[in-house]
Design an enzyme around this catalytic site. Structure first.
Site, mmCIF file in Angstrom:
data_model
loop_
_atom_site.group_PDB
_atom_site.id
_atom_site.type_symbol
_atom_site.label_atom_id
_atom_site.label_comp_id
_atom_site.label_asym_id
_atom_site.label_seq_id
_atom_site.Cartn_x
_atom_site.Cartn_y
_atom_site.Cartn_z
ATOM 1 C CG ASP A 70 -0.453 0.898 9.146
ATOM 2 O OD1 ASP A 70 0.389 1.535 8.506
ATOM 3 O OD2 ASP A 70 -1.645 1.227 9.251
ATOM 4 C CG ASP B 266 -5.604 1.039 10.632
ATOM 5 O OD1 ASP B 266 -5.165 0.663 9.532
ATOM 6 O OD2 ASP B 266 -5.762 2.231 10.918
ATOM 7 C CG ASP C 142 -3.485 -1.761 6.633
ATOM 8 O OD1 ASP C 142 -4.626 -2.215 6.539
ATOM 9 O OD2 ASP C 142 -2.997 -1.303 7.684
HETATM 10 P P1 ADP Z 1 0.007 4.936 7.696
HETATM 11 O O1 ADP Z 1 0.992 4.168 6.917
HETATM 12 O O2 ADP Z 1 0.660 5.587 8.868
HETATM 13 O O3 ADP Z 1 -1.171 4.157 8.097
HETATM 14 P P2 ADP Z 1 -1.339 6.124 5.399
HETATM 15 O O4 ADP Z 1 -0.703 5.259 4.373
HETATM 16 O O5 ADP Z 1 -2.764 5.906 5.695
HETATM 17 O O6 ADP Z 1 -0.490 6.126 6.767
HETATM 18 O O7 ADP Z 1 -1.173 7.627 4.976
HETATM 19 C C1 ADP Z 1 0.100 8.184 4.670
HETATM 20 C C2 ADP Z 1 0.069 9.677 4.601
HETATM 21 O O8 ADP Z 1 -0.769 10.081 3.523
HETATM 22 C C3 ADP Z 1 -0.509 10.327 5.826
HETATM 23 O O9 ADP Z 1 0.464 10.584 6.806
HETATM 24 C C4 ADP Z 1 -1.090 11.611 5.241
HETATM 25 O O10 ADP Z 1 -0.071 12.577 5.102
HETATM 26 C C5 ADP Z 1 -1.537 11.209 3.864
HETATM 27 N N1 ADP Z 1 -2.956 10.828 3.843
HETATM 28 C C6 ADP Z 1 -3.469 9.612 3.596
HETATM 29 N N2 ADP Z 1 -4.800 9.617 3.612
HETATM 30 C C7 ADP Z 1 -5.163 10.877 3.904
HETATM 31 C C8 ADP Z 1 -6.409 11.543 4.084
HETATM 32 N N3 ADP Z 1 -7.576 10.913 3.996
HETATM 33 N N4 ADP Z 1 -6.374 12.860 4.371
HETATM 34 C C9 ADP Z 1 -5.229 13.517 4.490
HETATM 35 N N5 ADP Z 1 -4.034 12.969 4.337
HETATM 36 C C10 ADP Z 1 -3.982 11.666 4.043
HETATM 37 MG MG MG Z 2 -2.895 2.964 7.941
#
Ligand code: ADP
Ligand code: MG
Length: 627
Positions: free
Chosen positions: A321, A519, A523
């Site tokens: 991730d 993390d 996920d």
């Molecule tokens: P990653 O795969 O990098 O861990 P996430 O799946 O957690 O990222 O999130 C993907 C995208 O969704 C983020 O880049 C953000 O744009 C949006 N996002 C997710 N959760 C939040 C949140 N709590 N607040 C704002 N944006 C969020």
């Molecule tokens: Mg993540």
């Protein structure tokens, strides 16, 4: 050494001295015989007792039985000293093995040592100690310098340095101050801390870790299962073979008109029994895994079972991730771009309030950037949509904060605004009452070790390092390039990540394993879908500790490579022990049947091999960083 081990040691020494003395005096007749039996019973009575106990309880064919039959047989044939010696060396081997197991336990025990005995609460101006189980969530506990933090919580008052080494293997103390989250199991080094608990004891990090460690021996590796099955069939088979060796050749000789030579064949059969004792394998293989798991835990790597350690050694694909795994997940706000007559302050405030209840690294960063106290009572109807963002009602206003996908999902028109983005980063869009309010640009920092970690994984023979992220393409590719991962897939929802992992799972062979490193924040589905789920930065994240098979307590990506090295070393030791002991055993068995091995060599084949295998197994416990 514990008491029992000391007693065994004294018996061994006493028996050895008596055996030598009585052999030198060498009295003839019954008195001599009785004297020679004394050292035998001193050293072997418990084995005899266990063998008899086994016979009465239907578990006949164990190593106690083998040893009892072999030594009693030897004594009946007049080989008193040999009989005693077999017992003596067998006990030395047993003692040695129990000492080695005790040593490996110590590492695990060091972890167990994180279990707090009490929690202090303030009652009528006085500090009283109570059972941590009784402390309710939201209680303020007092942690004095030198004490363990018993329950997870947030510092309400005070600042200090914490020793987290029992949890992370990291020896540098961590500075904490008011408002910081603290985790149970850390030791408070300097200041007095008032901690408002955020969980009950049963849900705190310490309890989770202890459960995990206590259960790790339940999940057996293939090699261990093999040994259990192996000894179930092996011991009866060798007993049968020994019986055949004692009876058949003399009987055949009689039929052919020759001397039966009973005692010669019985001795060979007894030697055969002594050699065949499978203790080297039965003991050293679980001990190696135990050592590997213990060694890893002292580095802050928790492995939930030896099967996972085994899988890690065969891992060829690593999928990571991005946020919080390869990057720090601590975002700085680099730009705020309000539109539709909203001000910068309004946009940030709306975002920070809406994110009030979320644990996502982005949420934490937005709250930090806002910097002011958030009145939680204004925030209602929070809905976190994994991979999109958050919706909430703040002071009666509908707020949506998240990716462009979220804006589409809630139907907010944003297309008419030209985005003027100067720096690379992640845009967090904000809508207030279904009106687009602009975006906040935040940027993350790559972890110091990410690039180095990907490099070492390649060196360890990983075929592909893949980065999956829900973030936008531009920022994902920028980071992938910096770190040097092989493949990057961006703008994925949590369920898309599962699909990507499944594609890879179909591509690889059965023997090759795929590990997902995350993390633990949104996920969990991929963590459990991969052959091996590795959660990092698990301090404080229960979801990660639960969903993962291997838990890295701190968030250093180098620990992935370290875990792989530990597993490779452990598996190597297991393989060496299997090959070495089986080879020596079978050679000696063959030569024993043919009469080329005497009792003394048989003792070496049994105890010597066991001691060498156990010594080798204890190597699994030791791991220094430059292995
Ligand atoms: P990653 O795969 O990098 O861990 P996430 O799946 O957690 O990222 O999130 C993907 C995208 O969704 C983020 O880049 C953000 O744009 C949006 N996002 C997710 N959760 C939040 C949140 N709590 N607040 C704002 N944006 C969020
Ligand atoms: Mg993540």
């Amino acid at each position: 050494m514990n008491k029992k081990q000391k007693r065994t040691l004294i018996r061994i020494i006493l028996s050895l001295i008596l055996m030598i003395i009585f052999n030198i005096i060498n009295l003839s007749g019954y008195i001599g015989l009785v004297l020679l039996l004394i050292p035998y019973f001193i050293v072997g009575f418990d084995i005899l007792k266990k063998a008899i106990f086994g016979i009465f309880h239907g578990e006949i064919f164990d190593e106690n039985f083998l040893m009892a039959v072999a030594t009693i047989g030897a004594i009946f044939l007049g080989e008193y000293t040999e009989g005693t010696a077999v017992m003596l060396f067998y006990q030395i081997g047993e003692l040695f093995q129990s000492y080695a197991v005790g040593k490996s336990r110590k590492n695990i025990a060091a972890l167990m040592d994180i279990r707090p005995d009490y929690a202090n609460i303030e009652k009528d101006g006085k500090i009283v100690s109570v059972d941590p189980e009784e402390v309710e969530e939201g209680t303020v506990i007092v942690v004095q310098p030198g004490e363990k933090i018993p329950i997870d919580g947030v510092i309400q008052k005070g600042c200090s340095a914490l020793n987290t080494s029992a949890l992370t293997g990291e020896s540098l103390p961590r500075e904490v101050k008011e408002g910081d989250e603290v985790i149970s199991g850390c030791i408070n080094l300097s200041g007095l801390l008032y901690v408002k608990t955020s969980k009950e004891f049963g849900d705190s990090t310490v309890s989770k870790i202890l459960d995990l460690v206590e259960n790790s021996s339940m999940k057996k590796s293939k090699s261990e299962n093999f040994i259990t099955k192996f000894s179930k069939y092996y011991t009866p088979v060798v007993c049968g073979a020994a019986l055949a060796l004692a009876v058949l050749p003399p009987v055949i000789s009689v039929f052919m008109g020759n001397e039966p030579l009973w005692s010669q064949w019985i001795i060979r059969a007894l030697i055969f029994l002594v050699i065949s004792c499978p203790c080297a394998l039965v003991i050293s293989i679980p001990l190696s895994f135990f050592g590997g798991i213990g060694g890893a835990s002292s580095k802050g790597i928790l492995v939930k079972g030896s099967n996972y350690l085994e899988a890690l050694a065969n891992t060829k694909y690593i999928v990571c991730d991005k946020t919080g795994t390869l990057t720090k997940g601590v975002f700085d706000v680099t730009q705020i771009n309000p539109v539709n007559d909203f001000s910068e302050e309004e946009v940030l405030e709306a975002a920070a309030y809406a994110e009030n209840y979320s644990n996502h690294p982005i949420s934490k960063s937005l709250r930090r950037a806002y910097g002011k106290e958030i009145d939680s009572s204004c925030v209602t109807d929070t809905e976190e949509i994994s991979g999109y963002g958050v919706k909430a009602v703040v002071n009666g206003k509908k707020i949506a904060v998240g990716s462009i996908k979220l804006m589409k999902k809630v139907g907010v028109p944003y297309e008419n605004f030209a985005f003027d983005i100067s720096n690379p980063g992640t845009e967090i869009h904000v809508a207030i009452n279904d009106k687009y309010a602009g975006f906040i640009l935040i940027s993350d920092v790559i972890k110091d070790n990410s690039k180095k970690a990907v490099g070492s994984l390649k060196q360890l023979g990983i075929k592909e390092v893949v980065m999956l992220t829900g973030d936008n393409k531009k920022s994902a590719e920028f980071i992938a390039e910096e770190i040097g991962v092989d493949v990057v897939k961006s703008e994925l929802l949590p369920e898309d990540k599962v699909i990507e992992v499944e594609k890879l799972l179909n591509k690889k062979t059965d023997k090759e394993k795929l590990a997902f490193v995350g993390d633990g924040i949104n996920d969990a589905p991929v963590l459990s879908r991969a052959d091996l789920g590795i959660a990092m930065g698990a301090l404080g994240s229960d979801a990660a500790i639960e969903a993962a098979d291997i838990v890295l307590m701190d968030d250093d990506p180098m620990k992935i490579a370290m875990a792989m090295k530990i597993s490779a070393k452990t598996l190597g030791i297991v393989r060496q022990n299997i090959v070495f002991s089986l080879t020596v055993k079978f050679l000696c068995l063959a030569f024993g049947a043919l009469g080329f091995v005497n009792m003394w060599l048989a003792i070496f084949a049994d105890v010597g091999v066991m001691v060498i295998a156990v010594l080798n197994a204890t190597r699994a416990l030791r791991y220094d960083d430059n292995v």
